[in-house]
Scaffold this motif. Structure first.
Motif, PDB file in Angstrom:
ATOM      1  N   LEU A 232       0.818  -1.237  -0.027  1.00  0.00           N
ATOM      2  CA  LEU A 232       0.119  -0.079  -0.036  1.00  0.00           C
ATOM      3  C   LEU A 232       0.680   1.333   0.090  1.00  0.00           C
ATOM      4  O   LEU A 232       0.499   2.196  -0.553  1.00  0.00           O
ATOM      5  CB  LEU A 232      -0.921   0.006   1.357  1.00  0.00           C
ATOM      6  CG  LEU A 232      -2.116  -1.044   1.276  1.00  0.00           C
ATOM      7  CD1 LEU A 232      -2.640  -1.060   2.747  1.00  0.00           C
ATOM      8  CD2 LEU A 232      -3.170  -0.505   0.160  1.00  0.00           C
ATOM      9  N   ALA A 233       1.895   1.428   0.979  1.00  0.00           N
ATOM     10  CA  ALA A 233       2.863   2.515   1.064  1.00  0.00           C
ATOM     11  C   ALA A 233       3.447   2.644  -0.369  1.00  0.00           C
ATOM     12  O   ALA A 233       3.656   3.664  -0.710  1.00  0.00           O
ATOM     13  CB  ALA A 233       3.728   2.289   2.134  1.00  0.00           C
ATOM     14  N   LEU A 234       4.034   1.557  -0.971  1.00  0.00           N
ATOM     15  CA  LEU A 234       4.831   1.751  -2.181  1.00  0.00           C
ATOM     16  C   LEU A 234       3.908   2.149  -3.444  1.00  0.00           C
ATOM     17  O   LEU A 234       4.304   3.094  -3.927  1.00  0.00           O
ATOM     18  CB  LEU A 234       5.605   0.448  -2.529  1.00  0.00           C
ATOM     19  CG  LEU A 234       6.490   0.126  -3.634  1.00  0.00           C
ATOM     20  CD1 LEU A 234       7.874   1.211  -3.192  1.00  0.00           C
ATOM     21  CD2 LEU A 234       7.018  -1.272  -3.780  1.00  0.00           C
ATOM     22  N   GLU A 235       2.646   1.769  -3.429  1.00  0.00           N
ATOM     23  CA  GLU A 235       1.794   2.334  -4.559  1.00  0.00           C
ATOM     24  C   GLU A 235       1.630   3.581  -4.407  1.00  0.00           C
ATOM     25  O   GLU A 235       1.495   4.571  -5.231  1.00  0.00           O
ATOM     26  CB  GLU A 235       0.470   1.407  -4.293  1.00  0.00           C
ATOM     27  CG  GLU A 235      -0.585   1.805  -5.203  1.00  0.00           C
ATOM     28  CD  GLU A 235      -0.181   1.900  -6.881  1.00  0.00           C
ATOM     29  OE1 GLU A 235      -1.020   2.519  -7.619  1.00  0.00           O
ATOM     30  OE2 GLU A 235       0.622   0.842  -7.065  1.00  0.00           O
ATOM     31  N   ASN A 236       1.406   4.379  -2.961  1.00  0.00           N
ATOM     32  CA  ASN A 236       1.084   5.568  -2.872  1.00  0.00           C
ATOM     33  C   ASN A 236       2.427   6.494  -3.182  1.00  0.00           C
ATOM     34  O   ASN A 236       2.217   7.463  -3.807  1.00  0.00           O
ATOM     35  CB  ASN A 236       0.831   5.808  -1.322  1.00  0.00           C
ATOM     36  CG  ASN A 236      -0.321   5.110  -0.783  1.00  0.00           C
ATOM     37  OD1 ASN A 236      -1.278   5.054  -1.896  1.00  0.00           O
ATOM     38  ND2 ASN A 236      -0.543   5.069   0.483  1.00  0.00           N
ATOM     39  N   TRP A 237       3.480   6.009  -2.678  1.00  0.00           N
ATOM     40  CA  TRP A 237       4.753   6.787  -3.086  1.00  0.00           C
ATOM     41  C   TRP A 237       5.073   6.829  -4.606  1.00  0.00           C
ATOM     42  O   TRP A 237       5.289   7.791  -5.230  1.00  0.00           O
ATOM     43  CB  TRP A 237       6.068   6.003  -2.443  1.00  0.00           C
ATOM     44  CG  TRP A 237       7.280   6.586  -3.069  1.00  0.00           C
ATOM     45  CD1 TRP A 237       7.706   7.880  -2.667  1.00  0.00           C
ATOM     46  CD2 TRP A 237       8.196   6.066  -3.774  1.00  0.00           C
ATOM     47  NE1 TRP A 237       8.972   8.015  -3.350  1.00  0.00           N
ATOM     48  CE2 TRP A 237       9.225   6.802  -4.249  1.00  0.00           C
ATOM     49  CE3 TRP A 237       8.114   4.688  -4.602  1.00  0.00           C
ATOM     50  CZ2 TRP A 237      10.305   6.784  -4.778  1.00  0.00           C
ATOM     51  CZ3 TRP A 237       9.234   4.394  -5.373  1.00  0.00           C
ATOM     52  CH2 TRP A 237      10.378   5.467  -5.655  1.00  0.00           C
ATOM     53  N   ARG A 238       4.901   5.750  -5.359  1.00  0.00           N
ATOM     54  CA  ARG A 238       4.980   5.477  -6.586  1.00  0.00           C
ATOM     55  C   ARG A 238       3.973   6.549  -7.484  1.00  0.00           C
ATOM     56  O   ARG A 238       4.588   7.253  -8.421  1.00  0.00           O
ATOM     57  CB  ARG A 238       4.884   4.185  -7.217  1.00  0.00           C
ATOM     58  CG  ARG A 238       6.069   3.068  -7.041  1.00  0.00           C
ATOM     59  CD  ARG A 238       5.563   1.729  -7.343  1.00  0.00           C
ATOM     60  NE  ARG A 238       6.715   0.920  -7.420  1.00  0.00           N
ATOM     61  CZ  ARG A 238       6.614  -0.365  -7.510  1.00  0.00           C
ATOM     62  NH1 ARG A 238       5.383  -1.051  -7.343  1.00  0.00           N
ATOM     63  NH2 ARG A 238       7.565  -1.158  -7.088  1.00  0.00           N
ATOM     64  N   ARG A 239       2.826   6.723  -7.040  1.00  0.00           N
ATOM     65  CA  ARG A 239       1.777   7.698  -7.747  1.00  0.00           C
ATOM     66  C   ARG A 239       2.176   9.209  -7.476  1.00  0.00           C
ATOM     67  O   ARG A 239       2.308   9.906  -8.422  1.00  0.00           O
ATOM     68  CB  ARG A 239       0.646   7.468  -7.199  1.00  0.00           C
ATOM     69  CG  ARG A 239      -0.084   6.267  -7.948  1.00  0.00           C
ATOM     70  CD  ARG A 239      -1.666   5.915  -7.408  1.00  0.00           C
ATOM     71  NE  ARG A 239      -2.582   6.747  -7.861  1.00  0.00           N
ATOM     72  CZ  ARG A 239      -3.643   6.955  -7.766  1.00  0.00           C
ATOM     73  NH1 ARG A 239      -4.260   6.142  -6.815  1.00  0.00           N
ATOM     74  NH2 ARG A 239      -4.309   7.997  -7.953  1.00  0.00           N
ATOM     75  N   ILE A 240       2.658   9.238  -6.253  1.00  0.00           N
ATOM     76  CA  ILE A 240       3.027  10.768  -6.008  1.00  0.00           C
ATOM     77  C   ILE A 240       4.671  11.086  -6.520  1.00  0.00           C
ATOM     78  O   ILE A 240       4.693  12.078  -7.350  1.00  0.00           O
ATOM     79  CB  ILE A 240       3.226  10.876  -4.624  1.00  0.00           C
ATOM     80  CG1 ILE A 240       1.792  10.906  -3.727  1.00  0.00           C
ATOM     81  CG2 ILE A 240       3.842  12.251  -4.232  1.00  0.00           C
ATOM     82  CD1 ILE A 240       1.668  10.866  -2.298  1.00  0.00           C
ATOM     83  N   ALA A 241       5.353  10.304  -6.646  1.00  0.00           N
ATOM     84  CA  ALA A 241       6.818  10.207  -7.373  1.00  0.00           C
ATOM     85  C   ALA A 241       6.394  10.551  -9.020  1.00  0.00           C
ATOM     86  O   ALA A 241       7.327  11.053  -9.498  1.00  0.00           O
ATOM     87  CB  ALA A 241       7.635   9.021  -6.847  1.00  0.00           C
ATOM     88  N   ALA A 242       5.453   9.942  -9.354  1.00  0.00           N
ATOM     89  CA  ALA A 242       5.039  10.167 -11.037  1.00  0.00           C
ATOM     90  C   ALA A 242       4.313  11.455 -10.949  1.00  0.00           C
ATOM     91  O   ALA A 242       4.254  11.639 -12.265  1.00  0.00           O
ATOM     92  CB  ALA A 242       4.297   9.118 -11.290  1.00  0.00           C
ATOM     93  N   GLY A 243       4.212  12.199 -10.109  1.00  0.00           N
ATOM     94  CA  GLY A 243       3.705  13.452 -10.392  1.00  0.00           C
ATOM     95  C   GLY A 243       2.239  13.901  -9.978  1.00  0.00           C
ATOM     96  O   GLY A 243       1.784  15.096 -10.046  1.00  0.00           O
ATOM     97  N   GLU A 244       1.641  12.747  -9.184  1.00  0.00           N
ATOM     98  CA  GLU A 244       0.153  12.948  -8.738  1.00  0.00           C
ATOM     99  C   GLU A 244       0.390  13.886  -7.563  1.00  0.00           C
ATOM    100  O   GLU A 244       1.257  13.487  -6.797  1.00  0.00           O
ATOM    101  CB  GLU A 244      -0.465  11.977  -8.634  1.00  0.00           C
ATOM    102  CG  GLU A 244      -0.808  11.125  -9.990  1.00  0.00           C
ATOM    103  CD  GLU A 244      -1.777   9.637  -9.797  1.00  0.00           C
ATOM    104  OE1 GLU A 244      -2.693  10.062  -9.302  1.00  0.00           O
ATOM    105  OE2 GLU A 244      -1.061   8.552 -10.038  1.00  0.00           O
TER     106      GLU A 244
END
Length: 201
Positions: A161-173
């Motif tokens: 769950l944490a990794l998915e959140n970080w990936r989306r934010i790191a991608a610009g969301e």
């Protein structure tokens, strides 16, 4: 906590901060332990007394979280199930932007996670942290094989769950754009955990 313990904790934090700043600036592999020691104004032997490996300079930031799930289970309200306590704790972290949940847009936090997940030796050491987290949680759940299996599943769910959140934010969301999905995903994941692990639900 006595003065000596406070000084030791401050030393850990200060040296780790110096090291992480250098790693973010130059790259983990390009910074030597000697360079970190010099920047922190301590000797190399002193640094190794606090941090046995170079990777520990980074993963020190996870030290307080290693037994967090176990502490949450141990401190839960009377009559509350372990999974419900962990669910509410994770949701509170998402709501507050706790970096451990991955839902944090602070540039320094994002850079730290890029450093962590982009460095193979750090990823390898992170598995050791996760194993110790599982062991502590398993002990809090009773310590038998069923508890160890449950702890492994719970820690894995929180990590993904944490990794998915970080990936989306790191991608610009933006954090706010991700938050609603993150809350819904956490609720769904913990509900599935409850169904699959009725002893702890």
């Amino acid at each position: 906590m006595g003065l000596r313990e406070r000084k030791k904790l401050r030393m850990y934090q200060d040296v780790s901060d110096v090291a992480v700043a250098l790693f973010l600036e130059k790259g983990f592999e390009k910074v030597s332990v000697a360079e970190v020691a010099a920047a922190a104004e301590i000797s190399k032997p002193t640094l190794f007394r606090y941090f046995p490996t170079k990777e520990d300079l980074v993963l020190h930031r996870f030290a307080d979280h290693e037994t967090e799930a176990a502490r949450v289970v141990g401190a839960r309200a009377e009559g509350q199930s372990p999974i419900d306590a962990l669910r509410l704790h994770f949701l509170a972290g998402v709501a507050s932007g706790d970096p451990v949940t991955g839902l944090n847009g602070n540039p320094h936090v994002l850079a730290f996670h890029r450093l962590l997940y982009g460095t193979p030796s750090l990823v390898a050491r992170l598995h050791g942290y996760l194993e110790r987290s599982e062991e502590a949680l398993a002990a809090a759940l009773g310590g038998d094989l069923e508890a160890r299996l449950a702890a492994g599943q719970i820690v894995a769910v929180q990590r993904i769950l944490a990794l998915e959140n970080w990936r989306r934010i790191a991608a610009g969301e933006s954090v706010e754009a991700v938050r609603e999905d993150a809350l819904a995903a956490a609720e769904s994941a913990f509900a599935r955990l409850g169904k699959g692990l009725p002893r702890y639900a």
